[in-house]
Design an enzyme around this catalytic site. Sequence first.
Site, PDB file in Angstrom:
ATOM      1  N   ASP A  37       5.727  22.835  86.094  1.00 26.72           N
ATOM      2  CA  ASP A  37       5.494  23.769  84.977  1.00 26.72           C
ATOM      3  C   ASP A  37       6.607  23.571  83.942  1.00 26.72           C
ATOM      4  O   ASP A  37       7.441  24.447  83.741  1.00 26.72           O
ATOM      5  CB  ASP A  37       5.473  25.211  85.503  1.00 26.72           C
TER       6      ASP A  37
ATOM      7  N   CYS B  93       2.386  23.653  78.221  1.00 31.61           N
ATOM      8  CA  CYS B  93       2.294  24.868  77.398  1.00 31.61           C
ATOM      9  C   CYS B  93       2.462  24.541  75.915  1.00 31.61           C
ATOM     10  O   CYS B  93       2.784  25.404  75.115  1.00 31.61           O
ATOM     11  CB  CYS B  93       3.332  25.896  77.839  1.00 31.61           C
TER      12      CYS B  93
ATOM     13  N   ASN C 299      18.302  18.928  87.733  1.00 35.47           N
ATOM     14  CA  ASN C 299      17.474  18.392  86.647  1.00 35.47           C
ATOM     15  C   ASN C 299      16.284  17.706  87.310  1.00 35.47           C
ATOM     16  O   ASN C 299      16.449  16.730  88.046  1.00 35.47           O
ATOM     17  CB  ASN C 299      18.285  17.392  85.817  1.00 35.47           C
TER      18      ASN C 299
ATOM     19  N   ASP D 128      15.455  24.282  89.178  1.00 36.86           N
ATOM     20  CA  ASP D 128      15.549  24.500  87.732  1.00 36.86           C
ATOM     21  C   ASP D 128      16.905  23.994  87.262  1.00 36.86           C
ATOM     22  O   ASP D 128      17.889  24.044  88.010  1.00 36.86           O
ATOM     23  CB  ASP D 128      15.397  25.988  87.394  1.00 36.86           C
TER      24      ASP D 128
ATOM     25  N   ARG E 268      -1.079  31.555  88.610  1.00 40.19           N
ATOM     26  CA  ARG E 268      -0.240  31.755  89.805  1.00 40.19           C
ATOM     27  C   ARG E 268      -1.093  32.253  90.967  1.00 40.19           C
ATOM     28  O   ARG E 268      -0.889  31.850  92.118  1.00 40.19           O
ATOM     29  CB  ARG E 268       0.892  32.732  89.483  1.00 40.19           C
TER      30      ARG E 268
ATOM     31  N   PHE F 211      10.865  23.157  87.616  1.00 43.39           N
ATOM     32  CA  PHE F 211      10.997  23.995  86.408  1.00 43.39           C
ATOM     33  C   PHE F 211      10.615  25.438  86.773  1.00 43.39           C
ATOM     34  O   PHE F 211       9.829  26.084  86.106  1.00 43.39           O
ATOM     35  CB  PHE F 211      10.106  23.495  85.260  1.00 43.39           C
TER      36      PHE F 211
END
Length: 391
Positions: free
Chosen positions: A295, A335, A274, A246, A208, A224
């Site tokens: 993300d 992730c 979405n 989000d 970040r 996201f």
Amino acid sequence: MNSKFYLHKGKNKKAENGRPWIYIDEINEYDGDYENGDIVEVYNHKGYFIGKGYINDRSKITIRIMTRDKDEVINKEFFKKRFDSAWEYRKTVIDTSSCRFIFGEADLLPGLTVDKFEDYYVIQISTLGMDKYRDIIVDILVNNFGAKGVYERSDLATREIEGLEQTKGFLTEPFDTNVEIIENGVKYIVDLENGQKTGFFLDQKENRAAIHRICKDKDVLDCFTHTGSFALNAGIAGAKSVLGIDVSQHAVDCATRNSELNNLQNIVKFECHNAFDVLSSWSKEGKQFDVVILDPPAFTKSRNTINGAKRGYKEINLRGLKMVKPGGYFITCSCSHYMSEDLLKSTINEAAHDARRILRQVEFRTQSADHPILWNSDESYYLKFFIFQVV
């Protein structure tokens, strides 16, 4: 006396080289009685000691190594030593006002996660063997690390494989679970009780910070957004406008509250969409931004679903790239441990090809230093983070 487990010939190399997991098909035979959760000793086929750790024969990962020292007793003193070592490391490498304090295997404490949010701690226990030490863990956090409160977030489906129930709640006197933290100059209210995982994604802290230099005076889209962390870092860095999206209205509400907390509500705004759907329709409208951030959640948590995940990553990257103005910047990450660095690179490359855009890599990063990567435990490496210029 601890039970002794002997590995098959040819199946002991990884364990001998430091991998902390012993799989059920690696075990040849054992001596002595045991109960699941007990500490047992592990030997290779020649009878050489490898390590000791706790056992659960309900799990494919049957033994998790805690120590390579045969004489080390796994008791409160052992945990105190592990916690001290983890804390010394973090004080050296990162701002510890809020950080991941214990990162499971990477801190030689498999099955345990501890996150620190100012003076409050969240613990997550994923295994039966570690579950037995809950009281010791809480005692150390309160008496040795000044915890004003400890909350448990062991609401993990994987606990059921271990024969455990999912659980969450206070492990000390109750306290307000909305805790204010500051990271990279940004204030957040972290919801320890209901936020995702342990309430906040600490693993992106340094990533970040890395976006600050490219967001000044830019129009930024953060997809996201969850609690708005990338969006708010863009705002603090001097972005002209920031839109975070989000799919969860609860996340959008939290992010909006965080924007107001930082007095950024006129610059950093949030909407419930979405990302897959809205990026497609905005792209058709010709809408574009100077900086686009992706993300997404992990699209795969196992090897079996990699192909589906690859399609998901390609699709979202393709849609995201189309939203970047020529010469603008594209930030994308994964992730998922199973989405390897090479696979992610090839997937992003395919998306760029289909979007007819050329990528110029500015930076590649991984998870923050409080989530150290253990080289003999692949699973500890999961976060991949790219910054590109799009030409």
